[in-house]
Motif scaffolding. Structure first.
Motif, mmCIF file in Angstrom:
data_model
loop_
_atom_site.group_PDB
_atom_site.id
_atom_site.type_symbol
_atom_site.label_atom_id
_atom_site.label_comp_id
_atom_site.label_asym_id
_atom_site.label_seq_id
_atom_site.Cartn_x
_atom_site.Cartn_y
_atom_site.Cartn_z
ATOM 1 N N SER A 2 0.840 -1.187 0.000
ATOM 2 C CA SER A 2 0.000 0.000 0.000
ATOM 3 C C SER A 2 0.876 1.238 0.000
ATOM 4 O O SER A 2 2.062 1.178 0.249
ATOM 5 C CB SER A 2 -0.910 -0.010 1.225
ATOM 6 O OG SER A 2 -0.128 0.087 2.391
ATOM 7 N N GLY A 3 0.261 2.344 -0.243
ATOM 8 C CA GLY A 3 0.964 3.607 -0.213
ATOM 9 C C GLY A 3 0.506 4.520 -1.328
ATOM 10 O O GLY A 3 0.503 4.143 -2.490
ATOM 11 N N ARG A 4 0.107 5.708 -0.907
ATOM 12 C CA ARG A 4 -0.308 6.731 -1.859
ATOM 13 C C ARG A 4 0.745 7.818 -1.840
ATOM 14 O O ARG A 4 1.096 8.331 -0.774
ATOM 15 C CB ARG A 4 -1.664 7.282 -1.465
ATOM 16 C CG ARG A 4 -2.758 6.239 -1.558
ATOM 17 C CD ARG A 4 -4.006 6.692 -0.848
ATOM 18 N NE ARG A 4 -4.617 7.808 -1.536
ATOM 19 C CZ ARG A 4 -5.852 7.821 -1.978
ATOM 20 N NH1 ARG A 4 -6.627 6.783 -1.801
ATOM 21 N NH2 ARG A 4 -6.336 8.864 -2.585
ATOM 22 N N GLY A 26 4.689 -0.430 -6.763
ATOM 23 C CA GLY A 26 3.386 -0.953 -6.380
ATOM 24 C C GLY A 26 2.502 0.053 -5.673
ATOM 25 O O GLY A 26 1.448 -0.310 -5.150
ATOM 26 N N ARG A 27 2.906 1.316 -5.678
ATOM 27 C CA ARG A 27 2.124 2.361 -5.018
ATOM 28 C C ARG A 27 1.267 3.118 -6.022
ATOM 29 O O ARG A 27 1.479 3.053 -7.218
ATOM 30 C CB ARG A 27 3.063 3.365 -4.328
ATOM 31 C CG ARG A 27 3.508 3.011 -2.935
ATOM 32 C CD ARG A 27 4.375 1.827 -2.889
ATOM 33 N NE ARG A 27 4.764 1.499 -1.505
ATOM 34 C CZ ARG A 27 5.851 0.855 -1.226
ATOM 35 N NH1 ARG A 27 6.673 0.462 -2.170
ATOM 36 N NH2 ARG A 27 6.136 0.550 0.024
ATOM 37 N N THR A 28 0.318 3.876 -5.494
ATOM 38 C CA THR A 28 -0.519 4.753 -6.282
ATOM 39 C C THR A 28 0.114 6.131 -6.295
ATOM 40 O O THR A 28 0.560 6.614 -5.252
ATOM 41 C CB THR A 28 -1.932 4.841 -5.663
ATOM 42 O OG1 THR A 28 -2.465 3.522 -5.562
ATOM 43 C CG2 THR A 28 -2.849 5.697 -6.498
ATOM 44 N N ALA A 29 0.146 6.766 -7.462
ATOM 45 C CA ALA A 29 0.770 8.084 -7.585
ATOM 46 C C ALA A 29 -0.209 9.092 -8.166
ATOM 47 O O ALA A 29 -1.065 8.746 -8.974
ATOM 48 C CB ALA A 29 1.997 8.004 -8.475
ATOM 49 N N ARG A 30 -0.048 10.334 -7.723
ATOM 50 C CA ARG A 30 -0.760 11.451 -8.330
ATOM 51 C C ARG A 30 0.239 12.583 -8.479
ATOM 52 O O ARG A 30 0.958 12.897 -7.542
ATOM 53 C CB ARG A 30 -1.941 11.889 -7.480
ATOM 54 C CG ARG A 30 -2.685 13.044 -8.138
ATOM 55 C CD ARG A 30 -4.044 13.292 -7.576
ATOM 56 N NE ARG A 30 -4.927 12.146 -7.789
ATOM 57 C CZ ARG A 30 -6.176 12.119 -7.338
ATOM 58 N NH1 ARG A 30 -6.664 13.140 -6.664
ATOM 59 N NH2 ARG A 30 -6.928 11.063 -7.548
ATOM 60 N N LEU A 31 0.260 13.197 -9.660
ATOM 61 C CA LEU A 31 1.210 14.254 -9.990
ATOM 62 C C LEU A 31 0.489 15.588 -10.090
ATOM 63 O O LEU A 31 -0.529 15.690 -10.773
ATOM 64 C CB LEU A 31 1.896 13.920 -11.322
ATOM 65 C CG LEU A 31 2.837 14.952 -11.926
ATOM 66 C CD1 LEU A 31 4.024 15.215 -11.028
ATOM 67 C CD2 LEU A 31 3.288 14.484 -13.310
ATOM 68 N N ALA A 40 -4.495 21.498 -2.300
ATOM 69 C CA ALA A 40 -5.898 21.225 -2.643
ATOM 70 C C ALA A 40 -6.178 19.729 -2.767
ATOM 71 O O ALA A 40 -7.307 19.286 -2.562
ATOM 72 C CB ALA A 40 -6.260 21.936 -3.946
ATOM 73 N N GLN A 41 -5.176 18.924 -3.085
ATOM 74 C CA GLN A 41 -5.347 17.486 -3.281
ATOM 75 C C GLN A 41 -5.429 16.699 -1.967
ATOM 76 O O GLN A 41 -5.837 15.545 -1.977
ATOM 77 C CB GLN A 41 -4.178 16.919 -4.091
ATOM 78 C CG GLN A 41 -4.227 17.250 -5.550
ATOM 79 C CD GLN A 41 -5.380 16.545 -6.239
ATOM 80 O OE1 GLN A 41 -5.622 15.359 -6.056
ATOM 81 N NE2 GLN A 41 -6.121 17.287 -7.042
ATOM 82 N N LEU A 42 -5.029 17.284 -0.867
ATOM 83 C CA LEU A 42 -4.897 16.532 0.380
ATOM 84 C C LEU A 42 -6.188 15.839 0.810
ATOM 85 O O LEU A 42 -6.150 14.701 1.270
ATOM 86 C CB LEU A 42 -4.369 17.432 1.492
ATOM 87 C CG LEU A 42 -2.956 17.959 1.270
ATOM 88 C CD1 LEU A 42 -2.561 18.902 2.396
ATOM 89 C CD2 LEU A 42 -1.957 16.821 1.132
ATOM 90 N N ALA A 43 -7.318 16.501 0.672
ATOM 91 C CA ALA A 43 -8.582 15.890 1.081
ATOM 92 C C ALA A 43 -9.014 14.793 0.114
ATOM 93 O O ALA A 43 -9.501 13.738 0.526
ATOM 94 C CB ALA A 43 -9.669 16.951 1.190
ATOM 95 N N PRO A 47 -2.181 11.469 0.959
ATOM 96 C CA PRO A 47 -0.984 10.681 0.690
ATOM 97 C C PRO A 47 -0.323 10.130 1.949
ATOM 98 O O PRO A 47 -0.443 10.688 3.036
ATOM 99 C CB PRO A 47 -0.063 11.695 0.006
ATOM 100 C CG PRO A 47 -0.438 12.990 0.636
ATOM 101 C CD PRO A 47 -1.915 12.904 0.896
ATOM 102 N N ASP A 48 0.392 9.034 1.750
ATOM 103 C CA ASP A 48 1.262 8.490 2.794
ATOM 104 C C ASP A 48 2.659 9.084 2.664
ATOM 105 O O ASP A 48 3.438 9.072 3.614
ATOM 106 C CB ASP A 48 1.348 6.964 2.656
ATOM 107 C CG ASP A 48 -0.021 6.325 2.785
ATOM 108 O OD1 ASP A 48 -0.631 6.469 3.864
ATOM 109 O OD2 ASP A 48 -0.491 5.711 1.811
#
Length: 138
Positions: A2-4, A26-31, A40-43, A47-48
């Motif tokens: 797991s891990g964002r 194997g983690r999820t990423a957002r750029l 603004a993305q925090l909610a 992220p971890d």
């Protein structure tokens, strides 16, 4: 695994590289390309780990780091500064502001992947950087 991971990087090539490396672990990423978009993305995407460039077009990465550390509920998220600055003053400022680690561009892909894994998998790790890590492991 797991891990964002939220990647805050305005350089398209570096952002794409970081995103690919995060996903390869194997983690999820957002750029996102700006500090304001990161906040603004925090909610929506809590992220971890945050990979944070210091040289952003709107807010400085240090300001984003300070805002995150001051925000309720975000004091313990891991933040790895990923920046072109090799200046000792910037490394010290990032650490004082609450960064979990520091890595300088140009980055070795394997080193960045391993540092991401270290920060996400070792809860007692208090600081990591590419210089001491290379000497500790090499």
């Amino acid at each position: 695994m797991s891990g964002r991971v939220l990647i805050v990087e305005d350089d398209p090539f570096m952002g794409a590289l970081a995103e690919t490396l995060v996903r390869s672990t194997g983690r999820t990423a957002r750029l996102v390309p700006t500090g304001a978009e990161a906040l603004a993305q925090l909610a929506e995407f809590p992220p971890d780990l945050i990979l944070l460039d210091l040289g952003l077009p709107d807010l400085s990465g240090l300001e984003v780091l300070r805002l995150l550390r001051a925000a309720k509920g975000w004091g313990s998220v891991r933040i790895l500064v990923l920046t072109a600055s090799h200046r000792t003053e910037d490394i010290i400022a990032a650490k004082k502001a609450g960064a979990s680690g520091y890595i300088c561009k140009p980055v070795q892909p394997d080193t960045l992947s391993e540092m991401i894994c270290d920060l996400l998998e070792q809860p007692n790790l208090t600081w990591i950087d590419d210089y001491t890590r290379a000497h500790r492991l090499g």
